[in-house]
Write an enzyme that holds these catalytic residues in place. Structure first.
Site, PDB file in Angstrom:
ATOM      1  CD  GLU A  47      15.502   1.315  -7.692  1.00 54.23           C
ATOM      2  OE1 GLU A  47      14.460   0.634  -7.549  1.00 54.23           O
ATOM      3  OE2 GLU A  47      16.606   0.821  -7.963  1.00 54.23           O
ATOM      4  N   GLY A  48      10.885   2.732  -8.021  1.00 52.10           N
ATOM      5  CA  GLY A  48       9.470   3.044  -7.797  1.00 52.10           C
ATOM      6  C   GLY A  48       9.213   3.683  -6.439  1.00 52.10           C
ATOM      7  CG  PHE A  49       5.411   5.709  -3.986  1.00 53.33           C
ATOM      8  CD1 PHE A  49       5.648   7.054  -3.825  1.00 53.33           C
ATOM      9  CD2 PHE A  49       4.593   5.064  -3.071  1.00 53.33           C
ATOM     10  CE1 PHE A  49       5.092   7.762  -2.776  1.00 53.33           C
ATOM     11  CE2 PHE A  49       4.028   5.763  -2.010  1.00 53.33           C
ATOM     12  CZ  PHE A  49       4.276   7.114  -1.859  1.00 53.33           C
ATOM     13  CG  HIS A 281      -0.359  -5.580  -4.237  1.00 58.03           C
ATOM     14  ND1 HIS A 281       1.013  -5.696  -4.293  1.00 58.03           N
ATOM     15  CD2 HIS A 281      -0.705  -4.715  -5.243  1.00 58.03           C
ATOM     16  CE1 HIS A 281       1.471  -4.923  -5.270  1.00 58.03           C
ATOM     17  NE2 HIS A 281       0.463  -4.325  -5.866  1.00 58.03           N
ATOM     18  CG  LEU A 282      -3.312  -9.760  -9.372  1.00 64.43           C
ATOM     19  CD1 LEU A 282      -2.941 -11.168  -8.954  1.00 64.43           C
ATOM     20  CD2 LEU A 282      -4.626  -9.790 -10.159  1.00 64.43           C
ATOM     21  NE  ARG A 283       4.305  -3.884  -8.983  1.00 60.07           N
ATOM     22  CZ  ARG A 283       4.771  -3.618 -10.212  1.00 60.07           C
ATOM     23  NH1 ARG A 283       4.084  -3.987 -11.285  1.00 60.07           N
ATOM     24  NH2 ARG A 283       5.905  -2.964 -10.347  1.00 60.07           N
ATOM     25  CG  ASP A 362      -5.622   0.478  -4.895  1.00 61.95           C
ATOM     26  OD1 ASP A 362      -6.841   0.444  -4.604  1.00 61.95           O
ATOM     27  OD2 ASP A 362      -5.189   0.350  -6.059  1.00 61.95           O
ATOM     28  CB  THR A 379       8.817  -2.374  -2.667  1.00 66.76           C
ATOM     29  OG1 THR A 379       8.427  -1.723  -3.871  1.00 66.76           O
ATOM     30  CG2 THR A 379      10.217  -2.940  -2.828  1.00 66.76           C
ATOM     31  CG  PHE A 380       2.054  -1.665  -4.060  1.00 64.79           C
ATOM     32  CD1 PHE A 380       0.961  -2.269  -3.467  1.00 64.79           C
ATOM     33  CD2 PHE A 380       1.863  -0.443  -4.689  1.00 64.79           C
ATOM     34  CE1 PHE A 380      -0.300  -1.679  -3.490  1.00 64.79           C
ATOM     35  CE2 PHE A 380       0.610   0.168  -4.719  1.00 64.79           C
ATOM     36  CZ  PHE A 380      -0.467  -0.455  -4.119  1.00 64.79           C
TER      37      PHE A 380
HETATM   38  N1  LIG Z   1      -3.159   1.917  -7.743  1.00 68.60           N
HETATM   39  C1  LIG Z   1      -2.325   0.888  -7.731  1.00 68.60           C
HETATM   40  N2  LIG Z   1      -1.103   1.036  -8.276  1.00 68.60           N
HETATM   41  C2  LIG Z   1      -0.272  -0.014  -8.221  1.00 68.60           C
HETATM   42  C3  LIG Z   1      -0.622  -1.249  -7.650  1.00 68.60           C
HETATM   43  N3  LIG Z   1       0.427  -2.086  -7.764  1.00 68.60           N
HETATM   44  C4  LIG Z   1       1.389  -1.390  -8.370  1.00 68.60           C
HETATM   45  N4  LIG Z   1       0.986  -0.131  -8.657  1.00 68.60           N
HETATM   46  C5  LIG Z   1       1.747   0.957  -9.304  1.00 68.60           C
HETATM   47  O1  LIG Z   1       3.001   0.488  -9.662  1.00 68.60           O
HETATM   48  C6  LIG Z   1       3.982   1.004  -8.795  1.00 68.60           C
HETATM   49  C7  LIG Z   1       4.745  -0.185  -8.250  1.00 68.60           C
HETATM   50  O2  LIG Z   1       6.003   0.155  -8.147  1.00 68.60           O
HETATM   51  P1  LIG Z   1       6.766   0.033  -6.765  1.00 68.60           P
HETATM   52  O3  LIG Z   1       6.234   1.048  -5.846  1.00 68.60           O
HETATM   53  O4  LIG Z   1       8.186   0.080  -7.177  1.00 68.60           O
HETATM   54  O5  LIG Z   1       6.434  -1.428  -6.177  1.00 68.60           O
HETATM   55  P2  LIG Z   1       6.934  -2.846  -6.787  1.00 68.60           P
HETATM   56  O6  LIG Z   1       7.466  -2.595  -8.161  1.00 68.60           O
HETATM   57  O7  LIG Z   1       5.720  -3.700  -6.744  1.00 68.60           O
HETATM   58  O8  LIG Z   1       8.019  -3.340  -5.868  1.00 68.60           O
HETATM   59  C8  LIG Z   1       3.266   1.719  -7.660  1.00 68.60           C
HETATM   60  O9  LIG Z   1       3.973   2.817  -7.166  1.00 68.60           O
HETATM   61  C9  LIG Z   1       1.974   2.079  -8.322  1.00 68.60           C
HETATM   62  O10 LIG Z   1       2.116   3.274  -9.039  1.00 68.60           O
HETATM   63  C10 LIG Z   1      -1.931  -1.367  -7.080  1.00 68.60           C
HETATM   64  O11 LIG Z   1      -2.322  -2.394  -6.541  1.00 68.60           O
HETATM   65  N5  LIG Z   1      -2.725  -0.282  -7.153  1.00 68.60           N
HETATM   66 MG   LIG Z   2       9.291  -1.296  -8.480  1.00 76.36          MG
END
Ligand SMILES: Nc1nc2c(ncn2[C@@H]2O[C@H](COP(=O)(O)OP(=O)(O)O)[C@@H](O)[C@H]2O)c(=O)[nH]1
Ligand SMILES: [Mg+2]
Length: 419
Positions: A47-49, A281-283, A362, A379-380
């Site tokens: 799981e991510g941050f 926010h461009l994922r 960011d 989730t970001f």
């Molecule tokens: N610096 C930066 N990192 C990003 C960005 N979008 C995604 N990331 C990185 O990718 C991870 C995304 O994982 P998560 O937190 O699980 O969010 P999600 O996967 O979009 O739901 C973040 O924790 C960042 O490390 C962004 O706009 N800027």
């Molecule tokens: Mg994630």
């Protein structure tokens, strides 16, 4: 008791009272009360941050309920080894204070860093429960329950000759007296009886804590715990500098000033104006594959950004993204005549705070924009929307997302702040 003894007793009592009265979070912990107990937890390594931040809220409010009768401290699980954080060395774990204002967290529930826990309690945990679903599934009927079951997934605990167990917790070898795999369906409070009945253990570790749901997603307590999660000062300051230098944005002019204490910060809806830029926010990366039709091509993203800029009568757009440099350059070339701003950390900053720190900066910059648009089911993006709710933006400036193939796509659900 003779007079001399009486005097001694009085002095001793005074000394103890004085120590209690003047202790801070840290010093209190050293002279901690004997009935203090510790709850540790961790989340699935995949799981991510930003999901982890959500799991914190679930567990924080479990502590809140436990503390109606007991005296629990939440041990903050160190950050590290996350899939997305390639600049953070594997095996390196960092404390919460790198990313969050721990004093602020402490204003909702008592918390301590894992390192401090090790100092006072040693590398031991009374009971360990690794959560899992039921192997047989839901059974068609939803009921809150938990049962001790054989472990479904591999874990890193092994039983020792003396009957106790040993396992890895954030690169530290920890001994635990009891180890159980626990099938559960339910919310955080479902665990209350389990933890309350475990009277023999001073500390309890809950693995795979994301398995439990929120007691009350989006409710008053959800938002209190959420508001306590202020980012660390050094990250807020970095974002403030960047906004001032590259986006002409500052809190006074943007009407985004907050009180020192999150508990005193309750702006009216619409009070926040935001800086003279829109934020996107461009994922990209895994989302381009996994979310297919919901993720726009760069060309489609640029068209939508242009439209938003024209609607807002602005010319600056801040882009937060995990996209490779090439994609970012392509996007920029698709927006001629506009000021496209992207945050690039100094080597020093990156070295000190890693990818996690950069991602937070960011997020803070996105939070302060006049208008925000995010990415589908990220989730970001969700966490940015929450931060904007905390600052008091109008809803229409926050709950937006870029559309993929379908141009009139559904917009994100509005999870409004509640006090
Ligand atoms: N610096 C930066 N990192 C990003 C960005 N979008 C995604 N990331 C990185 O990718 C991870 C995304 O994982 P998560 O937190 O699980 O969010 P999600 O996967 O979009 O739901 C973040 O924790 C960042 O490390 C962004 O706009 N800027
Ligand atoms: Mg994630």
């Amino acid at each position: 008791m003779d007079n001399c003894n009486k005097t001694l007793l009085i002095i001793l009592t005074l000394l103890i009272t004085f120590q209690r009265a003047t202790c801070t979070q840290e010093t209190c912990r050293e002279g901690r009360r004997n009935d203090e107990r510790y709850l540790l937890y961790d989340v699935n390594p995949g799981e991510g941050f930003n999901l982890r931040r959500d799991v914190y809220i679930r567990v924080a409010n479990l502590i809140r309920k436990l503390n109606d009768v007991d005296n629990w401290v939440l041990v903050l699980p160190p950050w590290g080894n996350l899939y997305h954080w390639q600049n953070v060395r594997p095996g390196l774990y960092v404390p919460w204070k790198n990313f969050f204002d721990v004093e602020s967290l402490n204003k909702w529930i008592p918390v301590t860093e894992f390192n401090d826990y090790l100092k006072t309690e040693g590398a031991t945990v009374g009971s360990t429960y690794v959560l899992q679903n039921y192997a047989e599934g839901w059974g068609g009927k939803w009921e809150e329950k938990y049962d001790k079951r054989p472990c479904i997934e591999r874990h890193n605990f092994e039983q020792r000759d003396d009957g106790s167990w040993s396992g890895q917790m954030w690169a530290t070898k920890v001994k635990t007296d009891n180890f159980t795999c626990l099938s559960i369906q339910g919310q955080a409070a479902t665990l209350l009886p389990l933890i309350q009945r475990d009277l023999t253990s001073r500390s309890v570790f809950i693995g795979r804590a994301e398995t439990i749901l929120h007691d009350e997603y989006g409710g008053k307590w959800y938002w209190a715990a959420r508001r306590s999660m202020r980012f660390a000062r050094h990250l807020r300051e970095e974002a403030t500098r960047f906004r001032r230098d590259y986006l002409g944005s500052d809190d006074k002019q943007d009407k985004t000033e907050v009180k020192d204490d999150w508990r005193d910060t309750k702006p009216k809806r619409g009070a926040a104006v935001g800086g003279p830029y829109i934020a996107v926010h461009l994922r990209r990366k895994d989302f381009v594959r996994a979310r297919g039709d919901e993720v726009p091509s760069l060309k489609k993203a640029a068209q939508q950004i242009k439209k938003l800029l024209q609607n807002e009568n602005l010319t600056s757009v801040f882009i937060a993204t995990d996209a490779p440099v090439m994609e970012l350059q392509e996007l920029e070339s698709l927006l001629p005549g506009y000021k496209v701003v992207h945050y690039k950390p100094s080597t020093d900053f990156l070295h000190k705070w890693g990818d996690g720190g950069v991602a937070i900066v960011d997020q803070i910059i996105c939070t302060h924009a006049r208008l925000f648009t995010g990415s589908y089911e990220s989730t970001f993006s969700f966490r940015i929307q929450e931060e904007r709710e905390i600052l008091g933006f109008e809803e229409r400036r926050t709950f937006n997302r870029l559309c993929g193939k379908k141009s009139n796509c559904d917009q994100p659900a509005k999870w409004r702040i509640i006090y």
